[in-house]
Design an enzyme around this catalytic site. Structure first.
Site, PDB file in Angstrom:
ATOM      1  N   ASP A 191       0.811  -1.214   0.000  1.00  0.00           N
ATOM      2  CA  ASP A 191       0.000   0.000   0.000  1.00  0.00           C
ATOM      3  C   ASP A 191       0.850   1.272   0.000  1.00  0.00           C
ATOM      4  OD1 ASP A 191      -2.818   1.164   0.692  1.00  0.00           O
ATOM      5  OD2 ASP A 191      -1.526   2.028   2.227  1.00  0.00           O
ATOM      6  N   GLU A 203       1.326  -0.478  -4.979  1.00  0.00           N
ATOM      7  CA  GLU A 203       0.321   0.535  -5.273  1.00  0.00           C
ATOM      8  C   GLU A 203       0.982   1.895  -5.263  1.00  0.00           C
ATOM      9  OE1 GLU A 203      -1.604   2.593  -2.440  1.00  0.00           O
ATOM     10  OE2 GLU A 203      -3.432   3.010  -3.543  1.00  0.00           O
TER      11      GLU A 203
HETATM   12  C1  GLC Z   1      -4.112   3.383  -0.190  1.00  0.00           C
HETATM   13  C2  GLC Z   1      -5.436   2.684  -0.083  1.00  0.00           C
HETATM   14  C3  GLC Z   1      -6.444   3.647   0.431  1.00  0.00           C
HETATM   15  C4  GLC Z   1      -6.013   4.119   1.780  1.00  0.00           C
HETATM   16  C5  GLC Z   1      -4.612   4.699   1.725  1.00  0.00           C
HETATM   17  C6  GLC Z   1      -4.051   4.915   3.066  1.00  0.00           C
HETATM   18  O1  GLC Z   1      -4.120   4.371  -1.133  1.00  0.00           O
HETATM   19  O2  GLC Z   1      -5.809   2.157  -1.295  1.00  0.00           O
HETATM   20  O3  GLC Z   1      -7.706   3.077   0.499  1.00  0.00           O
HETATM   21  O4  GLC Z   1      -6.901   5.071   2.240  1.00  0.00           O
HETATM   22  O5  GLC Z   1      -3.728   3.850   1.056  1.00  0.00           O
HETATM   23  O6  GLC Z   1      -3.687   3.693   3.650  1.00  0.00           O
END
Ligand code: GLC
Ligand code: MG
Length: 675
Positions: free
Chosen positions: A302, A372
């Site tokens: 993440d 991500e």
């Molecule tokens: C990522 C997740 C999102 C979350 C953020 C903070 O972008 O996809 O849903 O709010 O991280 O953890």
């Protein structure tokens, strides 16, 4: 000269009389037994003598056996046999080496199956508290068999105060009671593995919840924990610098207990961990190990670009230098030179990869890593997560660029976005595609539901791995949520992520079969018709088509590992083909992202005059013949056309074609080889 069949008439001369008149010739004198070996032909060695008065017999002692074994009639065949064995072994080794060298690499599970994203709060509620849970997922595993999907990513289910619905982790080694227990998790993993399904977890390294024990210890300046987070001097009203949170407003919050500000790139309840502190790096590595030991098959990392911040804490430059600094409160008003993609970031990801590789050695147990990261126009930054040819990082970074499709709805728009990834991706890497997730509006709403089918067709016929966000397989749409739950939505209602997080629509029953009691977010009013149960019984439903696409993708070699070549793009249509050298069938995808259109592909000499419909999102029957000079598609229609051609398109159009790893097919042996 004795005849070879001659046997000593008086055994007592040379042997010992045994019971029942059998003599033990083993005791005869050597000289007495020496005769020429007529049976074996004459010996080439004139000095060689043979022993033929008696035949070799079972149980003869070693000394006698050795006498016989020296005879040419035994030695020659033995040597022939020996050298034959040597030659065969060498040949076998050579063939094995050749097969290994010539075989293309086998695709791994994360390449052969689409990835399916479950948002656990909304997938299936087994205990009817209105929130989905792990037991709910166990109940619905059949769905993946139906869809022919093997890889499931489940958004976080760690223990959490749920300020960001699980992305604020209180304990990385525990399950939130809302989702179940560790036993439920173990059962889920076992049930998935029993069915050959792989489980990908969310891993949230950038921050913890402010309820995490580490944060409690850090704010109290407990020894060893002081630098677990990023602390800076400030006053309750004046933050250390102008940095802003992704969710809006300053990314600094004053902490009464410690008398300092801590950094949070997301909510104030999500303090950023300090990845410049090696103890923190190791703590988070130990979290990975914990789940790898349990047998988890992969991780979605993440928000990785936020892992490190510049220790100098200088102000970030404003996008508009004339904007009054006190009004800067969103991420898009600053250049994030000091809070994203900092030096050292990729070393951390490589460290994770190395750790995961240790657990990947068992055949079939490869541990998958996806990152991500939204880099918008700086796509080269995203591509860096692929690593280098020698240093691995993620198997792929998520490709978020098709999320822009609704802003560019045309054949050309689709082509441009596909090509953006393909032309920037390092050679030999594996592409991936998605059109939605828990952070982005549902594609059927933003692109228009008339395009749902063709978008699924695009995703599942492009080279690489498609990711499907739960509900996309039935064309679920955004829900208008008035009672906003999402913290980001509370800051900016236009950015609320609630609409795309509503309960999965399983059936026309109450609450769409998600829960019998209540639901944490409202169910879409279209659930009576848009649901899994109804669509299973409708032959041309979005669901049935998704399934057919997924099956086709798996069974047709050119679709999962062949060349992809661009053939056509205009205001309405994007067309590309998939082919493989030596493989008889090839496929042409004609996808309409605009309005009704006719295209003429007569100029493409590699295509035969007529092609056969294999799959259509609309009403054209499979098997229908279509002339390449007049390919008609309606608005939002997608066609998969099959054809046979021995003229390969990629040979004459290298600049329009792409393949991750070349493979050719040998139909005579039904094998693939590197070419
Ligand atoms: C990522 C997740 C999102 C979350 C953020 C903070 O972008 O996809 O849903 O709010 O991280 O953890
Ligand atoms: Mg529940």
């Amino acid at each position: 000269m004795h005849s070879s069949t001659m046997v000593k008439e008086d055994p007592s001369d040379t042997g010992i009389e045994l019971k029942q008149g059998v003599s033990n010739t083993g005791f005869q004198h050597e000289e007495a037994a020496q005769v020429d070996c007529a049976e074996c032909g004459s010996s080439e060695d004139p000095g060689e003598t043979t022993y033929t008065q008696v035949k070799p017999y079972v149980g003869m002692p070693k000394e006698v056996l050795l006498l016989y074994s020296r005879q040419a009639c035994y030695r020659v065949p033995r040597e022939i046999l020996f050298w034959l064995c040597v030659a065969l072994t060498l040949a076998l080794i050579a063939v094995t080496v050749a097969v290994v060298v010539l075989s293309p690499r086998c695709l791994s599970w994360w390449q052969t199956s689409p990835v399916y994203q479950i948002y656990p709060r909304s997938f299936m509620d087994s205990d009817n508290d209105g929130v989905g849970d792990l037991r709910g997922i166990i109940q619905k595993l059949d769905h993946f068999e139906y869809l022919n999907i093997k890889a499931i990513w489940i958004s976080p289910f760690y223990k959490s105060p749920m300020k960001d619905f699980g992305y604020d982790v209180e304990d990385f080694r525990d399950i939130d009671p809302l989702f179940g227990t560790m036993q439920d998790f173990d059962d889920l993993l076992a049930a998935m593995h029993d069915r050959g399904l792989k489980l990908i977890m969310d891993y949230i390294p950038n921050h913890t919840s402010d309820k995490h024990i580490w944060f409690q210890l850090s704010r109290n300046r407990t020894q060893n924990y002081e630098d677990y987070y990023i602390w800076a001097n400030c006053t309750p009203t004046k933050p250390p610098n102008n940095w802003v949170s992704i969710f809006g407003n300053s990314s600094w919050t004053y902490d009464e207990v410690r008398g300092q500000c801590y950094l949070h790139q997301f909510l104030k309840e999500q303090p950023d961990l300090n990845f410049h502190n090696p103890t923190v790096v190791n703590e988070m590595l130990a979290v990975l190990q914990f789940w790898l030991e349990k047998g988890v098959d992969g991780f979605r990392m993440d928000a990785v670009k936020h892992l490190l911040e510049a220790p100098h804490l200088r102000n970030e430059p404003q996008v508009d230098p004339n904007q009054p600094p006190e009004t800067v409160d969103t991420e898009f008003e600053l250049y994030h030179d000091y809070t994203t993609s900092q030096p050292g970031l990729h070393d951390i990801i490589r460290g994770w990869r190395v750790e995961m590789d240790k657990y990947s050695r068992e055949p079939g147990r490869y541990r998958f890593l996806v990152t991500e990261c939204y880099d918008y126009e700086e796509i080269y930054k995203t591509m860096m997560y692929y690593g280098t040819p020698y240093i691995k990082e993620s198997d792929f970074p998520f490709n978020f660029y098709l999320l822009y499709l609704p802003d560019h709805m045309s054949g050309q728009g689709a082509f441009d976005l596909v090509d953006l990834w393909m032309s920037n991706m390092p050679q030999g890497k594996w592409p991936n595609w998605l059109v939605g997730n828990h952070d982005k509006p549902r594609i059927s709403s933003s692109a228009g539901s008339e395009y749902t089918r063709v978008i699924n067709m695009l995703l599942l016929t492009l080279p690489g791995t498609p990711t499907t966000y739960y509900g996309e397989e039935i064309g679920m749409e955004n829900v208008n949520v008035t009672d906003i739950q999402d913290p980001f939505g509370k800051f900016n209602p236009n950015s609320s992520r609630d609409p795309q997080r509503t309960p999965m629509q399983w059936s026309p029953m109450e609450n769409a079969g998600f829960s019998t009691n209540k639901t944490w977010l409202p169910v879409h009013p279209d659930y009576k018709t848009v649901n899994v149960e109804i669509q299973k019984n409708e032959s041309r439903s979005v669901l049935q088509q998704y399934r057919a696409l997924s099956q086709l993708r798996e069974t047709e070699l050119p679709l999962h590992r062949g060349w992809m070549c661009y053939v056509w793009s205009d205001a309405n249509v994007f067309a590309f083909l998939r082919e493989m050298d030596g493989f008889p069938r090839a496929f042409l995808m004609v996808l309409n992202f605009g309005s009704d259109a006719v295209i003429d592909l007569s100029a493409v000499s590699e295509l035969p005059l007529e092609l056969t419909v294999r799959l259509s999102t609309h009403s054209i029957e499979p098997g229908t013949q279509i002339r390449k000079s007049t390919i008609v598609t309606k608005r939002g229609e997608g066609l998969i056309l099959e054809y046979t051609s021995h003229q390969r398109f990629h040979l004459g159009h290298a600049s329009k074609c792409y393949v991750s790893e070349k493979a050719c097919y040998l139909s005579a042996l039904n094998i693939l080889y590197s070419c």
